[in-house]
Enzyme design. Structure first.
Site, short mmCIF file in Angstrom:
data_model
loop_
_atom_site.label_atom_id
_atom_site.label_comp_id
_atom_site.label_asym_id
_atom_site.label_seq_id
_atom_site.Cartn_x
_atom_site.Cartn_y
_atom_site.Cartn_z
N SER A 38 0.82 -1.21 0.00
CA SER A 38 0.00 0.00 0.00
C SER A 38 0.86 1.27 0.00
O SER A 38 0.48 2.28 -0.59
CB SER A 38 -0.96 -0.01 1.19
OG SER A 38 -0.25 -0.18 2.40
N THR A 39 2.03 1.23 0.67
CA THR A 39 2.91 2.42 0.65
C THR A 39 3.47 2.62 -0.75
O THR A 39 3.54 3.75 -1.26
CB THR A 39 4.05 2.26 1.68
OG1 THR A 39 3.50 1.79 2.92
CG2 THR A 39 4.77 3.57 1.92
N ALA A 91 8.09 -1.76 3.92
CA ALA A 91 8.51 -2.85 4.80
C ALA A 91 7.42 -3.10 5.83
O ALA A 91 6.59 -2.22 6.09
CB ALA A 91 9.82 -2.51 5.50
N LYS A 102 10.14 -8.12 5.41
CA LYS A 102 9.24 -7.84 4.29
C LYS A 102 8.50 -9.11 3.90
O LYS A 102 8.85 -10.19 4.33
CB LYS A 102 10.05 -7.32 3.09
CG LYS A 102 10.62 -5.92 3.34
CD LYS A 102 11.32 -5.33 2.13
CE LYS A 102 10.56 -5.44 0.87
NZ LYS A 102 9.17 -4.91 0.93
N GLU A 111 10.87 -9.08 -4.61
CA GLU A 111 11.36 -7.84 -4.00
C GLU A 111 12.86 -7.96 -3.69
O GLU A 111 13.63 -7.03 -3.95
CB GLU A 111 10.59 -7.56 -2.70
CG GLU A 111 9.15 -7.13 -2.96
CD GLU A 111 8.31 -7.02 -1.69
OE1 GLU A 111 7.26 -6.39 -1.75
OE2 GLU A 111 8.69 -7.59 -0.66
C1 5RP Z 1 5.09 -6.90 0.33
C2 5RP Z 1 5.95 -6.14 1.27
C3 5RP Z 1 5.53 -4.77 1.64
O1 5RP Z 1 6.58 -3.89 1.46
C4 5RP Z 1 5.15 -4.76 3.09
O2 5RP Z 1 4.17 -5.76 3.29
C5 5RP Z 1 4.60 -3.40 3.51
O3 5RP Z 1 3.36 -3.18 2.91
P1 5RP Z 1 2.48 -1.90 3.22
O4 5RP Z 1 3.17 -0.75 2.57
O5 5RP Z 1 1.15 -2.23 2.59
O6 5RP Z 1 2.37 -1.76 4.71
O7 5RP Z 1 6.97 -6.59 1.73
O8 5RP Z 1 5.56 -8.19 0.12
#
Ligand code: 5RP
Length: 227
Positions: A38-39, A91, A102, A111
């Site tokens: 989402s970030t 992360a 992650k 990733e």
């Molecule tokens: C996906 C990841 C993302 O970076 C991690 O889950 C963070 O996600 P969000 O920005 O939604 O909190 O590692 O595999």
């Protein structure tokens, strides 16, 4: 109920702020690696404002590829560009040494491949992700499906409690075990140990290749930079 909704909105605002701050790292002609989550979705939307600066993108997931293409970015196979100038990703947990957990979204293997292929990794998080010791967030581990039982026993022997992520298949056709209760005092050593277990494709610790720069959106509105 209302309070809960407000909290979610605030975290979303922090994600947008840190995504916006990451634009400072994008220079004209760059090949940009894009993480997942989402970030990162906020980052992709922000990057669209300076699309003219981006030569090419590479992506760590089908989800991010779709969003990039919706914005009109060219997304190429990671084997195609001579180099990837910068990799931007979020992360699930991070410490002050820029070591990360992650894989909450299940994209950890691609990733990590994008990260090691990139000249610089800028990690974008909000303050809630910053911890003194990694491991409260269950460590995602991508497994070849037939190795599930063997790997689960090996993870128990390391002191963890692996939980099968029901109904989830990675973009690579594999499964995820989320490992609870690991005491991660030495992320570097644990990442290396997990790399030795046959059947594990990738683990969600990013310590051998930690982030180079971490941007943290703080609740007071500041962006903290750790490098
Ligand atoms: C996906 C990841 C993302 O970076 C991690 O889950 C963070 O996600 P969000 O920005 O939604 O909190 O590692 O595999």
């Amino acid at each position: 109920m209302f309070f809960h909704k407000k909290e979610i909105q605030n975290q979303q605002q922090l994600k947008q702020q840190v995504a916006q701050a990451a634009l400072d790292y994008i220079k004209p002609g760059m090949v940009v690696g894009i993480g997942t989550g989402s970030t990162v979705n906020c980052f992709i939307d922000a990057l669209a404002q300076i699309k003219h600066k981006v030569e090419l993108t590479v992506s760590s997931s089908d989800e991010s590829t779709k969003r990039l293409k919706e914005h009109g970015f060219e997304v190429v196979d990671l084997n195609y560009p001579n180099k990837v100038d910068i990799y931007i990703d979020g992360a699930d947990e991070a410490n002050k040494h820029r070591e990360l957990i992650k894989g909450g979204g299940g994209a950890l293997t691609r990733e990590k491949i994008c990260r090691v292929s990139s000249e610089k990794f800028v990690c974008i998080i909000d303050e809630s992700k910053l911890v003194t010791r990694l491991g409260s967030f269950p460590l995602p581990v991508e497994i070849i499906p037939m190795a599930r039982s063997y790997v689960a026993k090996a993870l128990v022997a390391l002191g963890g409690q692996p939980i099968y992520r029901e109904g989830f298949t990675t973009d690579n056709g594999n499964i995820i075990l989320d490992v609870h209760n690991l005491e991660i005092d030495n992320p570097l050593q644990l990442e290396r140990e997990l790399n030795q277990i046959t059947g594990i494709v990738c683990n969600g610790l990013f310590a051998v290749h930690a982030a180079d720069v971490m941007l943290i959106a703080k609740n007071d509105g500041d962006i903290e930079i750790i490098k």
